[in-house]
Write a protein that holds these residues in place. Structure first.
Motif, mmCIF file in Angstrom:
data_model
loop_
_atom_site.group_PDB
_atom_site.id
_atom_site.type_symbol
_atom_site.label_atom_id
_atom_site.label_comp_id
_atom_site.label_asym_id
_atom_site.label_seq_id
_atom_site.Cartn_x
_atom_site.Cartn_y
_atom_site.Cartn_z
ATOM 1 N N GLU A 14 0.858 -1.198 0.000
ATOM 2 C CA GLU A 14 0.000 0.000 0.000
ATOM 3 C C GLU A 14 0.888 1.239 0.000
ATOM 4 O O GLU A 14 1.730 1.412 0.880
ATOM 5 C CB GLU A 14 -0.934 0.027 1.217
ATOM 6 C CG GLU A 14 -1.656 1.389 1.297
ATOM 7 C CD GLU A 14 -3.096 1.353 1.742
ATOM 8 O OE1 GLU A 14 -3.945 1.738 0.917
ATOM 9 O OE2 GLU A 14 -3.368 0.975 2.887
ATOM 10 N N ILE A 27 -1.769 5.871 1.702
ATOM 11 C CA ILE A 27 -2.609 5.809 2.898
ATOM 12 C C ILE A 27 -2.204 6.981 3.787
ATOM 13 O O ILE A 27 -1.045 7.083 4.193
ATOM 14 C CB ILE A 27 -2.436 4.449 3.639
ATOM 15 C CG1 ILE A 27 -2.865 4.503 5.118
ATOM 16 C CG2 ILE A 27 -1.016 3.908 3.574
ATOM 17 C CD1 ILE A 27 -4.331 4.428 5.327
ATOM 18 N N ALA A 64 -4.026 -3.838 7.780
ATOM 19 C CA ALA A 64 -3.202 -4.083 6.595
ATOM 20 C C ALA A 64 -2.760 -5.546 6.565
ATOM 21 O O ALA A 64 -2.857 -6.218 5.530
ATOM 22 C CB ALA A 64 -1.995 -3.151 6.606
ATOM 23 N N VAL A 120 -1.320 -7.094 3.141
ATOM 24 C CA VAL A 120 -0.392 -6.008 2.792
ATOM 25 C C VAL A 120 0.943 -6.347 3.456
ATOM 26 O O VAL A 120 1.005 -6.494 4.674
ATOM 27 C CB VAL A 120 -0.920 -4.644 3.302
ATOM 28 C CG1 VAL A 120 0.136 -3.550 3.157
ATOM 29 C CG2 VAL A 120 -2.194 -4.259 2.558
ATOM 30 N N ALA A 135 3.874 -1.089 3.586
ATOM 31 C CA ALA A 135 3.034 0.113 3.510
ATOM 32 C C ALA A 135 3.903 1.355 3.630
ATOM 33 O O ALA A 135 4.788 1.417 4.491
ATOM 34 C CB ALA A 135 1.989 0.092 4.624
ATOM 35 N N THR A 153 -0.725 6.141 -7.848
ATOM 36 C CA THR A 153 -1.341 5.459 -6.700
ATOM 37 C C THR A 153 -2.830 5.793 -6.701
ATOM 38 O O THR A 153 -3.256 6.824 -6.197
ATOM 39 C CB THR A 153 -0.678 5.880 -5.373
ATOM 40 O OG1 THR A 153 -0.870 7.272 -5.171
ATOM 41 C CG2 THR A 153 0.810 5.556 -5.374
ATOM 42 N N CYS A 184 -6.893 5.328 -5.950
ATOM 43 C CA CYS A 184 -7.676 5.007 -4.749
ATOM 44 C C CYS A 184 -9.155 4.926 -5.136
ATOM 45 O O CYS A 184 -9.892 5.932 -5.058
ATOM 46 C CB CYS A 184 -7.461 6.085 -3.689
ATOM 47 S SG CYS A 184 -5.717 6.369 -3.311
ATOM 48 N N ASN A 242 -5.031 1.511 -3.857
ATOM 49 C CA ASN A 242 -4.711 1.954 -2.492
ATOM 50 C C ASN A 242 -5.983 2.429 -1.798
ATOM 51 O O ASN A 242 -7.012 2.617 -2.438
ATOM 52 C CB ASN A 242 -3.700 3.107 -2.548
ATOM 53 C CG ASN A 242 -2.468 2.741 -3.350
ATOM 54 O OD1 ASN A 242 -1.507 2.209 -2.819
ATOM 55 N ND2 ASN A 242 -2.512 2.989 -4.657
ATOM 56 N N SER A 243 -5.871 2.690 -0.471
ATOM 57 C CA SER A 243 -7.106 3.002 0.263
ATOM 58 C C SER A 243 -7.279 4.484 0.616
ATOM 59 O O SER A 243 -8.359 4.886 1.030
ATOM 60 C CB SER A 243 -7.195 2.144 1.525
ATOM 61 O OG SER A 243 -6.248 2.553 2.490
ATOM 62 N N MET A 286 -7.570 -1.964 2.003
ATOM 63 C CA MET A 286 -7.044 -2.394 0.699
ATOM 64 C C MET A 286 -7.943 -3.403 -0.006
ATOM 65 O O MET A 286 -8.321 -3.208 -1.163
ATOM 66 C CB MET A 286 -5.647 -2.998 0.897
ATOM 67 C CG MET A 286 -4.583 -1.958 0.980
ATOM 68 S SD MET A 286 -4.378 -1.126 -0.600
ATOM 69 C CE MET A 286 -3.001 -2.052 -1.244
ATOM 70 N N SER A 345 2.471 -2.595 -7.459
ATOM 71 C CA SER A 345 2.632 -2.004 -6.120
ATOM 72 C C SER A 345 4.045 -2.239 -5.600
ATOM 73 O O SER A 345 4.609 -1.380 -4.919
ATOM 74 C CB SER A 345 1.574 -2.542 -5.148
ATOM 75 O OG SER A 345 1.867 -3.868 -4.716
#
Ligand code: ADE
Ligand code: ZN
Length: 343
Positions: A22, A25, A95, A100, A103, A250, A252, A283-284, A294, A320
């Motif tokens: 990730e 974030i 995560a 994940v 991060a 990235t 989202c 990504n979140s 995620m 990623s």
């Protein structure tokens, strides 16, 4: 497995199981309402909402600014290093549950220093959580300091000055907050200084702002990744540049729908970005505010976009790792773990 023939009903399990990084974030955006109220009580901070449900009910955003107003209010409960550590540990547990493995966390020091919270408090709590994430969960991580673009370049320079004693504790700088009316070039000198310091450079661009902001993030700020960047599809020459230079975006998905960048997930341009050969990632952004972490982003995007296949899933996870600031040997190990899931 043949990536082009995996049945659609197997995709959610694959998306959940695959290892991923990730890269977008905002750690303050991982503050769940329950934790906001727990920290408010612990610190004696009054909130303008009677409880968790009322706060959650206010999460009906019409654009980026309508979200930022609530997001900065939520962050007001963070006062002590322990608060920052608790917030980040809660994120790392989520995560880990989503597979994940790495991060890169944005943090907004100015949101805290403006309230009298020392920079040292912020970074020491976050850095401690990053060490614990590795030791207790096996999740690797790094911190990226974001400058708030609605503030001045002088204020960004003052923040950089405060951050200098902690250079070993963050790997780069980014640019976030209200995009419209605050083009990247406003921060040309501070980014040039960060570049001299050997920091990685990223910036939000092309979320609500025009493709011109993506161009200036690349050419003026000299960033290595673009955060969001979804409006790049409006400019074919820009798309060609991003693909040719393998500049990661990235992306989202849930954020873009919640903030009305796209009306629904079905309108999202993730497929277009991938099929144009861009190093797009999922990504979140601010998972506590946008409806999921995620795996929720992956599952909802794949559910809404029938063109997305297992090949795209593999590509997104591989992207990623490529787009991360980890070293090559580590990236290779992650890619091998990824390939095993798709074997
Ligand atoms: N800060 C937190 N989330 C953000 C977003 N999506 N765009 C700009 N600034 C942010
Ligand atoms: Zn963001």
């Amino acid at each position: 497995m043949n990536l082009d023939t995996v049945p659609r009903d197997r995709l959610p399990a694959l998306l959940r199981a695959m290892p991923k990084a990730e890269l977008h974030i905002h750690i303050e955006g991982s503050l769940e309402p329950e934790l906001i109220f727990a920290l408010a009580e612990r610190n004696g901070v009054a909130l303008p909402y009677p409880g968790v449900e009322a706060l959650r009910a206010a999460y009906a955003f019409t654009d980026l600014q309508s979200f930022l107003d609530i997001y900065y209010a939520g962050a007001s409960v963070l006062l002590k290093a322990q608060d920052f550590e608790d917030m980040a540990m809660a994120y790392f547990h989520r995560a880990k549950a989503d597979n994940v493995v790495h991060a890169e966390l944005f943090f907004d020091p100015q949101t805290h220093t403006a309230r009298g919270v020392p920079f040292e408090t912020v970074i020491s709590g976050l850095a401690r959580a990053c060490r614990r994430a590795q030791d207790e969960l096996g999740v690797s991580s790094a911190l990226i300091l974001c400058f708030l673009r609605h503030l001045s370049e002088e204020e960004a320079f003052a923040t950089l000055e405060e951050a200098l004693p902690y250079l070993g504790q963050f790997i780069g700088v980014g640019l976030d907050s209200s995009e419209r009316g605050h083009p990247p070039e406003k921060f040309a000198r501070v980014f040039a200084r960060c570049r001299e310091l050997g920091l990685h450079l990223v910036a939000h661009a092309g979320e609500e702002g025009p493709p011109a902001y993506v161009w200036s993030a690349l050419d003026v700020l000299k960033v290595e990744r673009i955060d969001h960047g979804v409006r790049s599809v409006e400019d074919p020459a820009l798309m060609q540049r991003l693909a040719q230079e393998r500049v990661p975006l990235t992306v989202c998905p849930l954020s873009n729908v919640k903030l009305c960048v796209f009306e629904t997930m079905r309108e999202h341009n993730l497929v277009e970005l991938l099929d144009a050969g861009l190093v797009a990632t999922v990504n979140s952004d601010d998972p506590a505010y946008f409806g999921g972490y995620m795996n929720q982003n992956f599952v909802e995007a794949f559910e809404a976009l029938p063109q997305l296949t297992a090949r795209h899933a593999h590509q997104l996870a591989a992207n990623s790792f490529e787009a991360s600031f980890a070293d090559e040997a580590q990236k290779q190990r992650w890619r091998e773990a990824l390939d095993k899931v798709f074997a």
